[in-house]
Design a protein around this motif. Structure first.
Motif, PDB file in Angstrom:
ATOM      1  N   ALA A  83      54.708  10.476   3.446  1.00 13.72           N
ATOM      2  CA  ALA A  83      55.787   9.811   2.716  1.00 13.72           C
ATOM      3  C   ALA A  83      56.554  10.812   1.865  1.00 13.72           C
ATOM      4  O   ALA A  83      57.791  10.770   1.790  1.00 13.72           O
ATOM      5  N   SER A 195      63.371  11.037   8.750  1.00 15.02           N
ATOM      6  CA  SER A 195      62.683  10.681   7.510  1.00 15.02           C
ATOM      7  C   SER A 195      62.315   9.198   7.490  1.00 15.02           C
ATOM      8  O   SER A 195      61.234   8.816   7.022  1.00 15.02           O
ATOM      9  N   LEU A 199      58.534   7.847   7.263  1.00 17.41           N
ATOM     10  CA  LEU A 199      58.161   6.964   6.161  1.00 17.41           C
ATOM     11  C   LEU A 199      57.563   5.661   6.689  1.00 17.41           C
ATOM     12  O   LEU A 199      56.563   5.160   6.150  1.00 17.41           O
TER      13      LEU A 199
END
Length: 207
Positions: A83, A195, A199
């Protein structure tokens, strides 16, 4: 010996081929840097797979029992690291995009090959699924009480080679992606998408 070689190759590809957060980050990293950096990062992933294959081969059920109490903390640690990488990647991409548009400052240097190797090695070592996978595989396929050391070595090397070949292939795909998406906007979009995927996978890992 041939059986150990085939088993090692199948084990290496079995753990490496499913595309998860680490693979996504590897492709994104190579696209943003260079093929050399991507290959070093890929070898970091393969090294972790090889180490876990070695530990599973030598430790067997004792290793599985020892790691069982730490499975949940390791999974949470892996999720937190992934994360953080996702957030860092998105923030860096936005900063690079703004800096290049405004031309007010130069972008910070990308991670070097050595740093990329260590980073991906550490991330992969945090993944408890890898050691659980190899331990279950070794215990499930072991048909004798003792396995020759040579066969164990062949199994571990084959698993490492299989993982390395697949990770390097992913790095090559990231390098091609980086060459195709040469525009500032293209790199920003792909970095943000990467990303987001990382995540999402990190959240899924933690749940």
């Amino acid at each position: 010996m041939t059986a150990a070689l085939v088993a090692g190759l199948l084990a290496g590809y079995g753990i490496a081929v499913p595309v998860g957060a680490v693979a996504t980050y590897l492709v994104s990293l190579t696209a943003r840097t260079s093929l050399r950096t991507g290959v070093c990062a890929a070898l970091g992933v393969a090294t972790a797979d090889g180490l876990y294959a070695l530990l599973a081969t030598l430790g067997g059920s004792a290793l599985a029992d020892a790691l069982r109490p730490f499975t949940v903390p390791l999974r949470w640690a892996s999720a937190v690291v992934l994360a953080a990488l996702a957030v860092w990647g998105a923030v860096t991409a936005v900063r690079h995009y703004r800096a290049q548009r405004l031309a007010t400052r130069s972008a910070p240097p990308p991670p070097g090959p050595g740093r990329a190797y260590v980073a991906l090695l550490g991330i992969t070592l945090l993944n408890p699924a890898t050691v659980v996978y190899f331990t279950a595989l070794v215990l499930g396929t072991r048909t004798a009480d003792t396995v020759p050391v040579t066969a164990q070595g062949v199994f571990v090397l084959a698993a490492f080679a299989a993982s390395a070949s697949w990770q390097v292939l992913l790095a090559g795909g990231g390098a091609l992606l980086g060459r195709v998406l040469t525009g500032h906007r293209g790199r920003l979009v792909t970095a943000l998408l990467s990303s987001a995927v990382i995540l999402a996978l990190a959240v899924r890992m933690a749940v």
